[in-house]
Structure formats: structure tokens, C-alpha cells
Design a protein around this motif. Structure first.
Motif, PDB file in Angstrom:
ATOM      1  N   VAL A  61       5.705   3.382  11.475  1.00  0.00           N
ATOM      2  CA  VAL A  61       6.216   2.048  12.208  1.00  0.00           C
ATOM      3  C   VAL A  61       7.042   1.329  10.592  1.00  0.00           C
ATOM      4  CG1 VAL A  61       6.319  -0.291  13.222  1.00  0.00           C
ATOM      5  CG2 VAL A  61       5.153   1.826  13.248  1.00  0.00           C
ATOM      6  N   ARG A  62       5.568   0.359   9.700  1.00  0.00           N
ATOM      7  CA  ARG A  62       5.928  -0.513   8.342  1.00  0.00           C
ATOM      8  C   ARG A  62       5.417  -0.265   7.060  1.00  0.00           C
ATOM      9  NH1 ARG A  62       6.587  -5.976   9.369  1.00  0.00           N
ATOM     10  NH2 ARG A  62       5.760  -7.192   7.230  1.00  0.00           N
ATOM     11  N   VAL A  63       5.914  -0.509   6.449  1.00  0.00           N
ATOM     12  CA  VAL A  63       5.706  -0.703   5.127  1.00  0.00           C
ATOM     13  C   VAL A  63       4.918  -1.949   4.853  1.00  0.00           C
ATOM     14  CG1 VAL A  63       5.747   0.074   2.760  1.00  0.00           C
ATOM     15  CG2 VAL A  63       7.301   1.865   4.510  1.00  0.00           C
ATOM     16  N   GLU A  64       3.448  -1.538   4.279  1.00  0.00           N
ATOM     17  CA  GLU A  64       3.041  -3.701   3.476  1.00  0.00           C
ATOM     18  C   GLU A  64       4.069  -3.885   2.200  1.00  0.00           C
ATOM     19  OE1 GLU A  64       2.047  -5.885   5.911  1.00  0.00           O
ATOM     20  OE2 GLU A  64       2.400  -4.260   7.506  1.00  0.00           O
ATOM     21  N   ALA A  65       2.966  -2.414   1.760  1.00  0.00           N
ATOM     22  CA  ALA A  65       3.573  -2.792  -0.201  1.00  0.00           C
ATOM     23  C   ALA A  65       3.975  -1.827  -0.791  1.00  0.00           C
ATOM     24  CB  ALA A  65       2.425  -3.559  -0.208  1.00  0.00           C
ATOM     25  N   VAL A  66       4.526  -1.880  -1.641  1.00  0.00           N
ATOM     26  CA  VAL A  66       5.059  -1.191  -2.308  1.00  0.00           C
ATOM     27  C   VAL A  66       4.574  -1.007  -4.460  1.00  0.00           C
ATOM     28  CG1 VAL A  66       6.993   0.480  -1.456  1.00  0.00           C
ATOM     29  CG2 VAL A  66       7.507  -1.331  -2.644  1.00  0.00           C
ATOM     30  N   ALA A  67       4.640  -0.167  -5.380  1.00  0.00           N
ATOM     31  CA  ALA A  67       3.877  -0.404  -6.347  1.00  0.00           C
ATOM     32  C   ALA A  67       4.203   0.772  -6.991  1.00  0.00           C
ATOM     33  CB  ALA A  67       3.079  -1.419  -6.692  1.00  0.00           C
ATOM     34  N   PHE A  68       4.581   0.152  -8.470  1.00  0.00           N
ATOM     35  CA  PHE A  68       5.053   1.270  -9.482  1.00  0.00           C
ATOM     36  C   PHE A  68       3.322   1.018 -10.647  1.00  0.00           C
ATOM     37  CE2 PHE A  68       9.515   0.596  -8.327  1.00  0.00           C
ATOM     38  CZ  PHE A  68      10.328   1.853  -8.681  1.00  0.00           C
ATOM     39  N   SER A  69       3.415   2.433 -10.959  1.00  0.00           N
ATOM     40  CA  SER A  69       2.546   2.176 -12.554  1.00  0.00           C
ATOM     41  C   SER A  69       3.120   1.879 -13.628  1.00  0.00           C
ATOM     42  CB  SER A  69       2.139   3.999 -12.084  1.00  0.00           C
ATOM     43  OG  SER A  69       2.847   4.872 -13.187  1.00  0.00           O
ATOM     44  N   CYS A  70       2.452   2.032 -14.635  1.00  0.00           N
ATOM     45  CA  CYS A  70       2.298   0.909 -15.757  1.00  0.00           C
ATOM     46  C   CYS A  70       3.699   2.131 -16.638  1.00  0.00           C
ATOM     47  CB  CYS A  70       1.664   0.972 -16.515  1.00  0.00           C
ATOM     48  SG  CYS A  70       0.823  -0.694 -16.259  1.00  0.00           S
ATOM     49  N   ASN A  71       3.710   3.459 -16.602  1.00  0.00           N
ATOM     50  CA  ASN A  71       4.776   3.859 -16.771  1.00  0.00           C
ATOM     51  C   ASN A  71       5.659   4.743 -15.788  1.00  0.00           C
ATOM     52  OD1 ASN A  71       2.984   5.800 -15.284  1.00  0.00           O
ATOM     53  ND2 ASN A  71       2.218   7.064 -16.833  1.00  0.00           N
ATOM     54  N   GLU A  72       5.707   3.995 -15.291  1.00  0.00           N
ATOM     55  CA  GLU A  72       6.812   4.634 -13.492  1.00  0.00           C
ATOM     56  C   GLU A  72       6.790   6.340 -13.391  1.00  0.00           C
ATOM     57  OE1 GLU A  72      10.952   3.443 -15.372  1.00  0.00           O
ATOM     58  OE2 GLU A  72      10.442   1.480 -15.450  1.00  0.00           O
ATOM     59  N   ALA A  73       5.452   6.672 -13.376  1.00  0.00           N
ATOM     60  CA  ALA A  73       5.836   7.756 -13.205  1.00  0.00           C
ATOM     61  C   ALA A  73       5.155   8.352 -11.555  1.00  0.00           C
ATOM     62  CB  ALA A  73       4.095   8.674 -13.904  1.00  0.00           C
ATOM     63  N   TRP A  74       4.519   7.005 -11.283  1.00  0.00           N
ATOM     64  CA  TRP A  74       3.387   6.603  -9.910  1.00  0.00           C
ATOM     65  C   TRP A  74       4.054   6.078  -9.203  1.00  0.00           C
ATOM     66  CZ3 TRP A  74       1.124  11.315  -8.688  1.00  0.00           C
ATOM     67  CH2 TRP A  74       0.625  12.105 -10.263  1.00  0.00           C
ATOM     68  N   LEU A  75       4.681   5.477  -7.403  1.00  0.00           N
ATOM     69  CA  LEU A  75       4.748   5.012  -7.239  1.00  0.00           C
ATOM     70  C   LEU A  75       3.608   4.820  -5.699  1.00  0.00           C
ATOM     71  CD1 LEU A  75       6.570   2.388  -5.726  1.00  0.00           C
ATOM     72  CD2 LEU A  75       7.766   4.036  -4.244  1.00  0.00           C
ATOM     73  N   ALA A  76       2.874   4.257  -5.296  1.00  0.00           N
ATOM     74  CA  ALA A  76       2.105   3.601  -4.793  1.00  0.00           C
ATOM     75  C   ALA A  76       2.934   2.822  -3.508  1.00  0.00           C
ATOM     76  CB  ALA A  76       0.943   2.858  -5.069  1.00  0.00           C
ATOM     77  N   SER A  77       3.405   3.278  -1.667  1.00  0.00           N
ATOM     78  CA  SER A  77       2.761   2.134  -0.616  1.00  0.00           C
ATOM     79  C   SER A  77       1.619   2.764   0.484  1.00  0.00           C
ATOM     80  CB  SER A  77       4.184   2.908   0.340  1.00  0.00           C
ATOM     81  OG  SER A  77       4.074   4.202  -0.352  1.00  0.00           O
ATOM     82  N   ILE A  78       2.038   1.740   1.113  1.00  0.00           N
ATOM     83  CA  ILE A  78       0.350   1.058   2.223  1.00  0.00           C
ATOM     84  C   ILE A  78       1.016   1.013   3.782  1.00  0.00           C
ATOM     85  CG2 ILE A  78      -1.209  -0.722   2.520  1.00  0.00           C
ATOM     86  CD1 ILE A  78      -1.004  -1.057   0.015  1.00  0.00           C
ATOM     87  N   GLY A  79       0.941   1.313   4.348  1.00  0.00           N
ATOM     88  CA  GLY A  79       1.500   1.488   5.631  1.00  0.00           C
ATOM     89  C   GLY A  79       0.480  -0.236   6.085  1.00  0.00           C
ATOM     90  N   GLY A  80       1.403  -0.154   7.696  1.00  0.00           N
ATOM     91  CA  GLY A  80       1.349  -1.432   8.007  1.00  0.00           C
ATOM     92  C   GLY A  80      -0.254  -1.003   9.328  1.00  0.00           C
ATOM     93  N   GLY A  81      -0.046  -1.911  10.360  1.00  0.00           N
ATOM     94  CA  GLY A  81      -1.589  -1.839  11.012  1.00  0.00           C
ATOM     95  C   GLY A  81      -1.469  -0.288  11.591  1.00  0.00           C
ATOM     96  N   GLY A  82      -0.608   0.016  12.023  1.00  0.00           N
ATOM     97  CA  GLY A  82      -0.904   1.168  13.016  1.00  0.00           C
ATOM     98  C   GLY A  82      -0.858   2.332  11.985  1.00  0.00           C
ATOM     99  N   ASP A  83      -1.167   2.029  10.783  1.00  0.00           N
ATOM    100  CA  ASP A  83      -0.568   3.732  10.196  1.00  0.00           C
ATOM    101  C   ASP A  83      -2.554   3.619   9.139  1.00  0.00           C
ATOM    102  OD1 ASP A  83       1.116   5.723   8.370  1.00  0.00           O
ATOM    103  OD2 ASP A  83      -0.054   4.352   6.541  1.00  0.00           O
ATOM    104  N   ASN A  84      -2.362   2.790   8.160  1.00  0.00           N
ATOM    105  CA  ASN A  84      -3.529   2.072   7.870  1.00  0.00           C
ATOM    106  C   ASN A  84      -4.045   3.039   6.669  1.00  0.00           C
ATOM    107  OD1 ASN A  84      -4.142   0.085   8.596  1.00  0.00           O
ATOM    108  ND2 ASN A  84      -5.485   0.699  10.409  1.00  0.00           N
ATOM    109  N   SER A  85      -2.464   4.212   5.914  1.00  0.00           N
ATOM    110  CA  SER A  85      -2.602   4.692   4.868  1.00  0.00           C
ATOM    111  C   SER A  85      -2.096   4.501   3.277  1.00  0.00           C
ATOM    112  CB  SER A  85      -2.079   5.939   5.161  1.00  0.00           C
ATOM    113  OG  SER A  85      -0.500   5.769   5.489  1.00  0.00           O
ATOM    114  N   LEU A  86      -2.878   4.584   2.126  1.00  0.00           N
ATOM    115  CA  LEU A  86      -1.971   4.144   0.713  1.00  0.00           C
ATOM    116  C   LEU A  86      -1.711   5.485   0.625  1.00  0.00           C
ATOM    117  CD1 LEU A  86      -2.213   2.685  -1.686  1.00  0.00           C
ATOM    118  CD2 LEU A  86      -4.238   3.586  -2.043  1.00  0.00           C
ATOM    119  N   VAL A  87      -0.290   5.590   0.309  1.00  0.00           N
ATOM    120  CA  VAL A  87      -0.139   6.818  -0.253  1.00  0.00           C
ATOM    121  C   VAL A  87       0.651   7.040  -1.254  1.00  0.00           C
ATOM    122  CG1 VAL A  87       2.122   8.405  -0.094  1.00  0.00           C
ATOM    123  CG2 VAL A  87       0.816   7.543   1.623  1.00  0.00           C
ATOM    124  N   VAL A  88       0.049   7.935  -2.834  1.00  0.00           N
ATOM    125  CA  VAL A  88       0.554   8.043  -3.804  1.00  0.00           C
ATOM    126  C   VAL A  88       1.712   8.323  -4.213  1.00  0.00           C
ATOM    127  CG1 VAL A  88      -0.329   7.510  -6.302  1.00  0.00           C
ATOM    128  CG2 VAL A  88      -1.778   6.967  -4.739  1.00  0.00           C
TER     129      VAL A  88
END
Length: 130
Positions: A103-130
Motif C-alpha cells: 500500500v505505501r512507502v513511508e520513507a527511503v534513505a541511502f547509506s553513506c557509501n550509496e551501496a544500500w537503500l533502506a525503505s519503510i512500509g506504511g501502516g499495513g506493512d510495518n516492514s523495513l527493507v534494506v
């Protein structure tokens, strides 16, 4: 059916997390408006380029530390996966499209070296994916 081409946009809603970003060149800025991301010149507002790839409203954005990549997340309808798109700001092309959240992506962020991307899902998802 003929495809309509976007020539210019006017406006800024202000409801997107990190919704307006000044690029490292200090001449360009990026902001989301609906399902489109606008890259425009700070001085000449008619100099606009568009990143189009989302199917629904953009909900969050993050710029990589070097300023080369932009990640953006969106909202979608119940029962569907919401996209995270990684854009190359030099070519304005999609580098990756990830469908990892419900349903929704709440936030995204890159690591300092740009090798990783983290994303956080919304209320029905509640998951952090790296």
C-alpha cells in the motif's frame, strides 16, 4: 490512443517527506507533484525536466550522498505493492524499481557509501527493507 506529453508544472503541495531537495550544484531542485517528480532550475522556473514512472502519488524521496541518485516511494491501493524507484539524475532514467511494501512507502534513505537503500512500509506493512 495518443500519449500526452507534460510540458510544464506549476505548484507544490508540500505533503511529501523530504519533498523539496536542493541538488549539490545549487542550481537545480527536485520536488514531487502527484506521481511526477520535477527537476527544475532554481533561477529559470521554465527549465523543467520530469521523472515519470510512478503509478500513484509520490510519498517520500531521498537524495544519495553524491547527489547522483534519487529514491522515491509511492502510495497505491489496498492489495497492491507500492513502488520504490531509484533514479539516475544524470540520465533521468530509472535504475531500479522495487515492489517490497504493501500500500505505501513511508520513507527511503541511502547509506553513506550509496551501496544500500533502506525503505519503510506504511501502516499495513510495518516492514523495513534494506
Amino acid at each position: 490512443m495518443e500519449h500526452l506529453e507534460l510540458n510544464a508544472v506549476i505548484g507544490f503541495a508540500g505533503s511529501v517527506k523530504n519533498g523539496i531537495i536542493l541538488l549539490p550544484d545549487n542550481r537545480s531542485m527536485i520536488y514531487a507533484l502527484g506521481s511526477t517528480i520535477v527537476k527544475r532550475d532554481v533561477v529559470n522556473s521554465s527549465n523543467q525536466q520530469f521523472l515519470q514512472g510512478h503509478s500513484d502519488r509520490v510519498t517520500c524521496m531521498a537524495l544519495s550522498p553524491t547527489g547522483r541518485f534519487l529514491a522515491s516511494g509511492q502510495v497505491t491501493h489496498l492489495g497492491f505493492q507500492a513502488d520504490v524507484i531509484v533514479w539516475d539524475l544524470e540520465t533521468l532514467e530509472i535504475v531500479h524499481r522495487l515492489r517490497l511494501h504493501k500500500v505505501r512507502v513511508e520513507a527511503v534513505a541511502f547509506s553513506c557509501n550509496e551501496a544500500w537503500l533502506a525503505s519503510i512500509g506504511g501502516g499495513g506493512d510495518n516492514s523495513l527493507v534494506v
